[in-house]
Scaffold this motif. Structure first.
Motif, PDB file in Angstrom:
ATOM      1  N   GLN A  59       0.834  -1.204   0.000  1.00 19.42           N
ATOM      2  CA  GLN A  59       0.000   0.000   0.000  1.00 19.42           C
ATOM      3  C   GLN A  59       0.866   1.251   0.000  1.00 19.42           C
ATOM      4  OE1 GLN A  59      -3.214   0.206   2.856  1.00 19.42           O
ATOM      5  NE2 GLN A  59      -3.571  -1.986   2.709  1.00 19.42           N
ATOM      6  N   LEU A  60       1.949   1.237   0.785  1.00 17.41           N
ATOM      7  CA  LEU A  60       2.860   2.382   0.812  1.00 17.41           C
ATOM      8  C   LEU A  60       3.537   2.557  -0.542  1.00 17.41           C
ATOM      9  CD1 LEU A  60       4.222   4.656   2.362  1.00 17.41           C
ATOM     10  CD2 LEU A  60       5.887   2.980   3.204  1.00 17.41           C
ATOM     11  N   GLN A  61       3.932   1.464  -1.178  1.00 12.10           N
ATOM     12  CA  GLN A  61       4.542   1.536  -2.500  1.00 12.10           C
ATOM     13  C   GLN A  61       3.570   2.159  -3.510  1.00 12.10           C
ATOM     14  OE1 GLN A  61       5.318  -2.210  -4.455  1.00 12.10           O
ATOM     15  NE2 GLN A  61       7.022  -1.356  -5.612  1.00 12.10           N
ATOM     16  N   HIS A  62       2.327   1.758  -3.485  1.00  9.04           N
ATOM     17  CA  HIS A  62       1.334   2.321  -4.410  1.00  9.04           C
ATOM     18  C   HIS A  62       1.070   3.798  -4.110  1.00  9.04           C
ATOM     19  CE1 HIS A  62       0.493  -1.311  -6.588  1.00  9.04           C
ATOM     20  NE2 HIS A  62       0.387  -1.974  -5.446  1.00  9.04           N
ATOM     21  N   PHE A  63       1.076   4.167  -2.837  1.00  6.26           N
ATOM     22  CA  PHE A  63       0.940   5.584  -2.479  1.00  6.26           C
ATOM     23  C   PHE A  63       2.104   6.379  -3.075  1.00  6.26           C
ATOM     24  CE2 PHE A  63       2.411   8.915   0.437  1.00  6.26           C
ATOM     25  CZ  PHE A  63       1.355   9.801   0.319  1.00  6.26           C
ATOM     26  N   LEU A  64       3.317   5.873  -2.934  1.00  8.74           N
ATOM     27  CA  LEU A  64       4.483   6.575  -3.465  1.00  8.74           C
ATOM     28  C   LEU A  64       4.452   6.645  -4.995  1.00  8.74           C
ATOM     29  CD1 LEU A  64       7.215   5.132  -1.081  1.00  8.74           C
ATOM     30  CD2 LEU A  64       6.224   7.439  -1.050  1.00  8.74           C
ATOM     31  N   CYS A  89       2.177   8.058  10.014  1.00  4.16           N
ATOM     32  CA  CYS A  89       1.754   8.415   8.663  1.00  4.16           C
ATOM     33  C   CYS A  89       2.927   8.999   7.887  1.00  4.16           C
ATOM     34  CB  CYS A  89       0.566   9.374   8.685  1.00  4.16           C
ATOM     35  SG  CYS A  89       0.882  10.954   9.470  1.00  4.16           S
ATOM     36  N   VAL A  90       2.799   8.948   6.576  1.00  9.08           N
ATOM     37  CA  VAL A  90       3.774   9.497   5.643  1.00  9.08           C
ATOM     38  C   VAL A  90       2.968  10.336   4.661  1.00  9.08           C
ATOM     39  CG1 VAL A  90       5.412   8.930   3.808  1.00  9.08           C
ATOM     40  CG2 VAL A  90       5.306   7.515   5.845  1.00  9.08           C
ATOM     41  N   GLY A  91       3.547  11.466   4.227  1.00  7.15           N
ATOM     42  CA  GLY A  91       2.810  12.285   3.279  1.00  7.15           C
ATOM     43  C   GLY A  91       3.690  13.280   2.568  1.00  7.15           C
ATOM     44  N   VAL A  92       3.049  14.055   1.731  1.00  2.98           N
ATOM     45  CA  VAL A  92       3.698  15.159   1.030  1.00  2.98           C
ATOM     46  C   VAL A  92       2.822  16.385   1.240  1.00  2.98           C
ATOM     47  CG1 VAL A  92       4.832  13.715  -0.693  1.00  2.98           C
ATOM     48  CG2 VAL A  92       2.553  14.563  -1.148  1.00  2.98           C
ATOM     49  N   SER A 104      -6.245  11.558   3.639  1.00  6.15           N
ATOM     50  CA  SER A 104      -6.125  12.527   2.558  1.00  6.15           C
ATOM     51  C   SER A 104      -5.432  11.837   1.388  1.00  6.15           C
ATOM     52  CB  SER A 104      -5.302  13.725   3.028  1.00  6.15           C
ATOM     53  OG  SER A 104      -4.897  14.510   1.940  1.00  6.15           O
ATOM     54  N   ARG A 105      -5.591  12.388   0.205  1.00  5.38           N
ATOM     55  CA  ARG A 105      -4.905  11.840  -0.962  1.00  5.38           C
ATOM     56  C   ARG A 105      -3.400  11.949  -0.835  1.00  5.38           C
ATOM     57  NH1 ARG A 105      -6.472  14.796  -6.090  1.00  5.38           N
ATOM     58  NH2 ARG A 105      -4.244  14.804  -6.235  1.00  5.38           N
ATOM     59  N   LEU A 106      -2.949  12.935  -0.075  1.00  9.22           N
ATOM     60  CA  LEU A 106      -1.518  13.203   0.050  1.00  9.22           C
ATOM     61  C   LEU A 106      -0.909  12.625   1.324  1.00  9.22           C
ATOM     62  CD1 LEU A 106      -1.573  16.901  -1.182  1.00  9.22           C
ATOM     63  CD2 LEU A 106      -1.023  14.853  -2.491  1.00  9.22           C
ATOM     64  N   HIS A 107      -1.692  11.840   2.072  1.00  8.47           N
ATOM     65  CA  HIS A 107      -1.204  11.222   3.316  1.00  8.47           C
ATOM     66  C   HIS A 107      -1.455   9.726   3.280  1.00  8.47           C
ATOM     67  CE1 HIS A 107      -2.419  15.290   5.247  1.00  8.47           C
ATOM     68  NE2 HIS A 107      -1.246  15.375   4.661  1.00  8.47           N
ATOM     69  N   PHE A 108      -0.494   8.966   3.744  1.00 12.23           N
ATOM     70  CA  PHE A 108      -0.652   7.523   3.908  1.00 12.23           C
ATOM     71  C   PHE A 108      -0.656   7.230   5.395  1.00 12.23           C
ATOM     72  CE2 PHE A 108       1.144   3.328   4.658  1.00 12.23           C
ATOM     73  CZ  PHE A 108       0.290   2.550   3.908  1.00 12.23           C
ATOM     74  N   ILE A 109      -1.750   6.664   5.881  1.00 13.87           N
ATOM     75  CA  ILE A 109      -1.889   6.336   7.299  1.00 13.87           C
ATOM     76  C   ILE A 109      -1.739   4.828   7.463  1.00 13.87           C
ATOM     77  CG2 ILE A 109      -3.417   6.413   9.303  1.00 13.87           C
ATOM     78  CD1 ILE A 109      -4.716   8.874   8.033  1.00 13.87           C
ATOM     79  N   LEU A 140       9.798  -0.607   7.501  1.00 11.99           N
ATOM     80  CA  LEU A 140       8.617  -1.013   8.264  1.00 11.99           C
ATOM     81  C   LEU A 140       8.935  -2.283   9.038  1.00 11.99           C
ATOM     82  CD1 LEU A 140       5.941  -0.603   5.462  1.00 11.99           C
ATOM     83  CD2 LEU A 140       6.601   1.072   7.180  1.00 11.99           C
ATOM     84  N   ARG A 141       8.377  -2.395  10.259  1.00 11.41           N
ATOM     85  CA  ARG A 141       8.641  -3.567  11.099  1.00 11.41           C
ATOM     86  C   ARG A 141       7.394  -4.013  11.831  1.00 11.41           C
ATOM     87  NH1 ARG A 141      14.196  -2.833  14.549  1.00 11.41           N
ATOM     88  NH2 ARG A 141      15.584  -2.737  12.764  1.00 11.41           N
TER      89      ARG A 141
END
Length: 168
Positions: A59-64, A89-92, A104-109, A140-141
């Motif tokens: 999911q994180l890969q697809h977000f990026l 979370c990670v975002g731009v 948000s579209r720009l945040h990965f939770i 990630l762990r």
């Protein structure tokens, strides 16, 4: 006559005694089933943890990949940030003021509570129409293992298990 009668009675008793299982046999089967189910439960939980880790990394890969496409389409520089709070979370763009509670579209939770963002190496980001990136990685762990999402300078995004030799 008496002998025939005794033989018939003896044969009938043998038939009655041979039906069913003894208590010891039933207890032995129950103990074996209990031991097998205990090992199966541990294996099932471990499998679920591995799947959750892999699912989060995908999911994180697809977000990026979406962020990379957006940076390229809009000719914008999008640099990643992260919040190590729970959920992480990670975002731009602009980081949220109230933590990572709203999507948000720009945040990965983080989709699973037991997966942690262990490290964000470098300052990864994506840079406009040149379709390049600043290299970095996200680790990630959980109890099942570790996965690293690697962003190369050419904006390629790949996953690798940290146990693998070619993960650096």
């Amino acid at each position: 006559m008496l002998k025939r009668s005794l033989l018939r009675h003896s044969a009938a008793m043998k038939r009655l005694q041979s039906k069913g299982f003894t208590l010891a046999e039933l207890l032995l089967v129950m103990v074996i089933a209990g031991i097998l189910s205990a090992f199966a439960t541990q294996g099932w939980q471990r499998w679920q943890q591995r799947q959750q880790l892999r699912d989060t990394a995908l999911q994180l890969q697809h977000f990026l990949l979406r962020v990379r496409a957006q940076a390229n389409a809009q000719n914008r520089d999008l640099v990643l940030w992260h919040r190590p709070t729970q959920p992480w979370c990670v975002g731009v763009a602009a980081p949220p003021q109230n933590g990572c509670s709203t999507a948000s579209r720009l945040h990965f939770i983080a989709p699973y509570a037991d997966i942690t963002l262990h490290a964000l190496r470098g300052e990864p980001g994506f840079y406009g129409r040149r379709n390049v990136a600043k290299a970095g990685s996200i680790e990630l762990r959980n109890r099942a293992g570790k996965i690293r999402v690697i962003i190369s300078a050419r904006a390629r995004i790949r996953l690798c298990r940290i146990d693998d030799a070619d993960c650096e």
